[in-house]
Design an enzyme around this catalytic site. Sequence first.
Site, PDB file in Angstrom:
ATOM      1  N   GLY A  36      69.435  91.481  -3.126  1.00  0.00           N
ATOM      2  CA  GLY A  36      69.631  92.601  -2.186  1.00  0.00           C
ATOM      3  C   GLY A  36      69.024  93.897  -2.667  1.00  0.00           C
ATOM      4  N   ARG A  38      68.514  99.055  -5.438  1.00  0.00           N
ATOM      5  CA  ARG A  38      68.179 100.464  -5.631  1.00  0.00           C
ATOM      6  C   ARG A  38      67.212 100.944  -4.568  1.00  0.00           C
ATOM      7  NH1 ARG A  38      64.213 101.008 -10.430  1.00  0.00           N
ATOM      8  NH2 ARG A  38      63.118  99.056 -10.316  1.00  0.00           N
ATOM      9  N   ASP A  71      71.960 100.505 -12.164  1.00  0.00           N
ATOM     10  CA  ASP A  71      72.415 101.829 -11.709  1.00  0.00           C
ATOM     11  C   ASP A  71      71.850 102.297 -10.372  1.00  0.00           C
ATOM     12  OD1 ASP A  71      69.812 102.250 -12.430  1.00  0.00           O
ATOM     13  OD2 ASP A  71      70.256 103.508 -14.170  1.00  0.00           O
ATOM     14  N   GLY A  72      70.945 101.539  -9.791  1.00  0.00           N
ATOM     15  CA  GLY A  72      70.389 101.946  -8.499  1.00  0.00           C
ATOM     16  C   GLY A  72      69.353 103.052  -8.591  1.00  0.00           C
ATOM     17  N   ARG A  96      59.259 105.240   0.635  1.00  0.00           N
ATOM     18  CA  ARG A  96      58.183 104.320   1.009  1.00  0.00           C
ATOM     19  C   ARG A  96      58.386 103.853   2.444  1.00  0.00           C
ATOM     20  NH1 ARG A  96      59.286  98.929  -2.758  1.00  0.00           N
ATOM     21  NH2 ARG A  96      61.366  98.482  -1.959  1.00  0.00           N
ATOM     22  N   ASP A 126      61.931  87.227  -3.559  1.00  0.00           N
ATOM     23  CA  ASP A 126      62.527  88.477  -3.068  1.00  0.00           C
ATOM     24  C   ASP A 126      61.499  89.605  -3.059  1.00  0.00           C
ATOM     25  OD1 ASP A 126      63.045  87.826  -5.922  1.00  0.00           O
ATOM     26  OD2 ASP A 126      63.586  89.928  -6.039  1.00  0.00           O
TER      27      ASP A 126
HETATM   28  P1  AMP Z   1      62.694  93.529  -8.942  1.00  0.00           P
HETATM   29  O1  AMP Z   1      62.420  92.547 -10.024  1.00  0.00           O
HETATM   30  O2  AMP Z   1      62.377  94.953  -9.327  1.00  0.00           O
HETATM   31  O3  AMP Z   1      62.040  93.168  -7.668  1.00  0.00           O
HETATM   32  O4  AMP Z   1      64.262  93.551  -8.699  1.00  0.00           O
HETATM   33  C1  AMP Z   1      65.040  92.398  -8.535  1.00  0.00           C
HETATM   34  C2  AMP Z   1      66.408  92.778  -8.046  1.00  0.00           C
HETATM   35  O5  AMP Z   1      67.045  93.675  -8.947  1.00  0.00           O
HETATM   36  C3  AMP Z   1      66.451  93.461  -6.685  1.00  0.00           C
HETATM   37  O6  AMP Z   1      67.593  93.010  -6.014  1.00  0.00           O
HETATM   38  C4  AMP Z   1      66.564  94.919  -7.041  1.00  0.00           C
HETATM   39  O7  AMP Z   1      67.179  95.663  -6.029  1.00  0.00           O
HETATM   40  C5  AMP Z   1      67.435  94.871  -8.291  1.00  0.00           C
HETATM   41  N1  AMP Z   1      67.233  96.028  -9.156  1.00  0.00           N
HETATM   42  C6  AMP Z   1      66.147  96.319  -9.913  1.00  0.00           C
HETATM   43  N2  AMP Z   1      66.326  97.468 -10.586  1.00  0.00           N
HETATM   44  C7  AMP Z   1      67.559  97.940 -10.247  1.00  0.00           C
HETATM   45  C8  AMP Z   1      68.322  99.087 -10.595  1.00  0.00           C
HETATM   46  N3  AMP Z   1      67.878 100.009 -11.439  1.00  0.00           N
HETATM   47  N4  AMP Z   1      69.544  99.226 -10.025  1.00  0.00           N
HETATM   48  C9  AMP Z   1      70.022  98.308  -9.177  1.00  0.00           C
HETATM   49  N5  AMP Z   1      69.357  97.210  -8.821  1.00  0.00           N
HETATM   50  C10 AMP Z   1      68.141  97.011  -9.331  1.00  0.00           C
HETATM   51 MG    MG Z   2      62.050  93.568  -5.861  1.00  0.00          MG
END
Ligand code: AMP
Ligand code: MG
Length: 518
Positions: free
Chosen positions: A100, A103, A134-135, A192, A269
């Site tokens: 989901g 962030r 932390d989002g 974005r 994702d």
């Molecule tokens: P990504 O590998 O960056 O595409 O992220 C994979 C998942 O981790 C997604 O659900 C992102 O929303 C979540 N995510 C990545 N970084 C953060 C963050 N700093 N805080 C919360 N969720 C994160």
């Molecule tokens: Mg992602």
Amino acid sequence: MKLNIKNTFTKELPADPNLDNSRRQVTEAVFSYATPKQTKAPKVIHTSKEMADELGISEEDLQSEFFRDIVTGNQVYPNTKPYAMCYGGHQFGNWAGQLGDGRAINLFEVEHQHKNWKVQLKGAGETPYSRTADGLAVLRSSIREYLCAEAMFHLGVPTTRSLSLSLTDDDVLRDVLYNGNPAYEKGAIVSRISPSFLRFGNFEIFAARKDVKNLKNLVDYTIKHHFSHLGTASKKTYINFFKEVSERTLDMIIHWQRVGFVHGVMNTDNMSILGLTIDYGPYGWLEGFDFGWTPNTTDRQNKRYRYGNQPNIGLWNLYQLANALYPTIEEVEPLEAVLNQYKIDFEEKSFKMMKSKLGLFSDNKHDVQLIQNLEDTLQLVETDMTIFFRLLSDFSDAKSGLNLIEKAFYNLDDVSDEIKRLWNLWFNSYFERLQKETLSNSERKEKMDAVNPKYVLRNYMAQLAIDAADDGDYSLIDELNQLLKKPYSEQPENEKWFAKRPEWARNKVGCSMLSCSS
Ligand code: AMP
Ligand code: MG
């Protein structure tokens, strides 16, 4: 700033009834409402005028405090309700369950000039999907996403767009290399833009939970708003929907291969249902041409997402999407037919793309071999992809070929007599092959220069902009943004950016070593 708000997503799709911001599993809902976090002292440091224009936002609006507050989450636009989407995903080959928008917070939809755009903030605080994180986002990764999305757009690669880049003045703790050395970095937010931020994972999560009702809801919504030319909902339409997603995904990846872009984290994702490049994390640009290269240190062991494997992974991800859509179609054969077609189309489109990079347009039975030989030769010693193909458009005779592309070699001492011989062999066959084309040298050059960019966002260039911005100087962000608006044009004043990666950047964090920490 008056926007033409037209929300379809939250209006037509089921919301999570739970309104608090606790981290949880969210079922039977496509999204949860989530309010952005107030920041300490928001400051917009760059905006994309072209994107603003597409949204009906004037230059004056861009300067306003209201704009600043909206794109940093410090105010919610009147009569809108921000939300985070629920999706799952296969990460590095394994089903990871619910992920989901952890962030990312979607603000609203803007309709302008008959186009509908979703506006989303990345790094605006936690949501029910933030899991253990932390989002937030840091300046480093935000600059990278902000610049690269716009650069890709101007290269003609399907992508989400950037509207603004802002500082929050909050500190964010990150362990860049995951080696137990966390440090505080500057917090930032990118706004974005995309017609849709839906990912393969949005569909997978419902299939994984056997929630066919909501899976269908989401498929119907997606077709109605983004694939309306396919007609109204029926099994046939669902199959055609999958077919088009497959085609768009392949087209996007062929573009990546053409310009030397390596996404770095092709988890499902991170795969847009519209076939747009999305989620700029530990991506990188090929410097030396190398099918085995990945910028992502997290993937260093298996190199699952290496340059040469991107088309295969696209297909692997489409298999996961096919599985997810299966309950709406309940027939295996048409889905398999689409996946088989991907393989056939890949061969054809990839071949055509490589031919265009060489300025070859007629049919010739030796072209497969010519391209194969070139790819092999390019990998003998470190040879800069962008510089090589750009210089090649001035090719006129076999004898001076090697001289022409000399600047593309990282270390001339590595180019042994044997390697020179192999290059000369290739230039000879290329010369002979060109005689069978009808274009003049200058016509061919024009066509080649339109597909072989002169300027790309080399990894070290983004890092230079990051280092300067860390010290409060944002001018390089603007300089690179301007430069990359015309990646195929000669820009004599910018010749310094048509250069190989400098040696200091070879093994530097942020230049050749990137992680998912952002
Ligand atoms: P990504 O590998 O960056 O595409 O992220 C994979 C998942 O981790 C997604 O659900 C992102 O929303 C979540 N995510 C990545 N970084 C953060 C963050 N700093 N805080 C919360 N969720 C994160
Ligand atoms: Mg992602």
